[in-house]
Design a protein around this motif. Structure first.
Motif: not given
Length: 536
Positions: A93-100, A131-133
């Motif tokens: 979730d933490t990484l996803q917030n940046v990748a987005e 799953k993040v990117s």
């Protein structure tokens, strides 16, 4: 001659040979003028002198971190902090917030995860990160800095397949014959170079690191390296542009392909000592083994937690002695990352061979970390007059894992009391960003030898508060041939000082974690002054 600044009514611990304590100190511009009683110091002031009332607080020499990575610390702050995540889902979730919000194809870089602190109790995999990117390459570096996990996009960019052989000193981990994305040691170091930061980002990171280190009272840093010769150029440029305020002693080594870096240094015609009091070339450095917390460091006996494994070597004895022996003959101080007892033994053998082939009286060859140094190796450290650079703060952050991985061998881990008893000078370093750069955490760990959960970790190796301070001040200057300029409060030395928020010498050892820096004075000027929000 009148003082430009005077500090009175304090506990002025000089860190000199005698461990002298005074009430007050005066400085004239960038140099120490006098250490004495309040009355004597006031006698050399006038209406132009800035007088600072210590009100009982401690004033010490500025801390010297004898092993830290400024570039890695600073660029980490530009990435995603995964040090406090409690699960793989939280990390995703933490990484996803940046990748987005990141442009497509841009690297997503995380740092600081520790599988031992995740609820899953396992390393990441590329499938977790996919799953993040799958459009951004992702790298997440373990807290030790020797292991990382990458996603499928990163493996693709690096042209890694299931058939790619492991690099010397590293492992591409596989699960059921497939690359899992977990990279150990040299495999990680090689990938990290692909995900490298730009020069502009590195400069930004070095400035962040310097500012943070000032908050911890650090006035000198022995920088333990980055990637390739460009790292030395970055450091020198950052010092010239005052992005790095501290005095820097730059270890000449690379985190990947370190023997090639040493060879480049030898061929350049330079050697240890080139520079000035702001920036100086330090020892030639190579990597021998892995990390203590991985665990991947090379032990003479298998890990207590895994009887099938005893760690990873980057190079054999012949290659090590060839590389550092050539540097010694060219006039360099030499050192190596040596964490496990087999690696420490290899480095000591190299130092012995080098001195036998070409004796040198005041070589001050170093042992970076000297992580496991049992009695037989202590004797060799003393005979070779080598200087260990241990990192006691590791005991606090990673101590619980050490007890599991090494069992009773923790009694030989960073054996500070044994160094002292054998009259071996040792200088303390944080190895930040592997753990906190805060010297007071290192002092706490050196004195208390307890893990974060309160478990003793080789408690018999504890030293006193005064000894720990001296190892974080005078000994750091000694390890860089600069004890005549700094490291203790003595007339004529550089006015690099730190003021704490209480008298540390009478502080109960268990309360050392609550001590903070109130002020850092560098070159006679106030470089940092604590605001309320700065308490760590």
């Amino acid at each position: 001659m009148k003082a430009t600044k005077a500090f009175v009514n304090g506990e002025v611990f000089t860190s000199d040979t005698f461990g002298s304590v005074a009430e007050a100190i005066a400085i004239k511009d960038s140099l120490i003028l006098r250490i004495d009683s309040n009355a004597e110091i006031m006698n050399i002031t006038d209406e132009h002198t800035e007088i600072i009332d210590l009100d009982g607080r401690s004033l010490l020499p500025g801390f010297i971190d004898a092993h830290a990575h400024l570039e890695l610390y600073g660029t980490n702050q530009l990435g995603v902090n995964c040090k406090t995540v409690g699960s793989i889902k939280e990390l995703q979730d933490t990484l996803q917030n940046v990748a987005e919000y990141a442009p497509e194809g841009e690297w997503i870089r995380g740092w600081g995860y520790n599988q031992n602190y995740l609820v899953e109790k396992r390393h990441l995999t590329r499938w977790d990160l996919d799953k993040v990117s799958t459009s951004h390459p992702i790298i997440v570096v373990r807290t030790c800095g020797h292991i990382s996990c990458v996603n499928s996009k990163a493996l693709e960019l690096a042209n890694l397949t299931n058939e790619t052989p492991d690099p010397p000193g590293g492992t591409f981990h596989k699960k059921n014959g497939e690359l899992s994305g977990l990279l150990l040691e040299a495999a990680h170091m090689k990938m990290f170079q692909l995900a490298d930061y730009s020069e502009e980002e590195v400069m930004q990171g070095l400035e962040i690191a310097s500012d943070d280190f000032l908050k911890y009272g650090i006035t000198s840093v022995h920088d333990a390296g980055g990637y390739g010769t460009k790292h030395i150029r970055y450091l020198q440029k950052a010092v010239d542009e005052n992005k790095i305020k501290q005095r820097v002693y730059a270890l000449y080594g690379s985190l990947y392909e370190s023997p090639a870096m040493v060879e480049a240094g030898i061929n350049s015609g330079i050697c240890t000592g080139l520079g000035d009091e702001r920036f100086k070339v330090g020892p030639a450095k190579v990597f021998i083994d892995g990390s203590s917390s991985g665990p991947t460091c090379k032990m003479r006996e298998p890990y207590t937690s895994n009887l099938e494994d005893s760690g990873i070597l980057y190079m054999n004895q012949h290659a090590l002695t060839g590389s550092l022996g050539a540097a010694h003959r060219a006039g360099w101080q030499i050192t190596a990352h040596a964490m496990g007892d087999e690696a420490v033994e290899m480095l000591l053998h190299t130092i012995e061979e080098s001195l036998a082939s070409q004796p040198r009286d005041d070589h001050r060859h170093r042992l970076e970390h000297s992580g496991f140094t049992p009695n037989d190796l202590l004797q060799k450290v003393k005979v070779t007059r080598s200087i260990p650079i241990p990192n006691p703060a590791f005991l606090y952050e990673f101590g619980d894992g050490y007890l599991k991985d090494y069992g009773d061998r923790v009694k030989n881990m960073f054996p500070l009391k044994s160094f002292r008893d054998h009259q071996i000078p040792f200088a303390l370093g944080s190895d930040s960003p592997i753990t906190s750069a805060n010297p007071l955490l290192g002092i706490y760990a050196a004195v208390n030898r307890k893990s974060k959960s309160g478990k003793p970790v080789g408690a018999d190796q504890s030293i006193t508060i005064e000894e720990a301070i001296r190892a974080y001040t005078w000994a750091g200057a000694y390890a860089s041939f600069e004890e005549d300029q700094k490291g203790s409060l003595e007339n004529g030395k550089l006015a690099d000082l730190v003021i704490l928020d209480l008298p540390i010498l009478s502080c109960p050892p268990e309360d050392l974690l609550n001590v903070n820096v109130d002020m850092t004075i560098l070159n006679g000027e106030i470089a940092y002054q604590k605001q309320k929000e700065d308490v760590h």
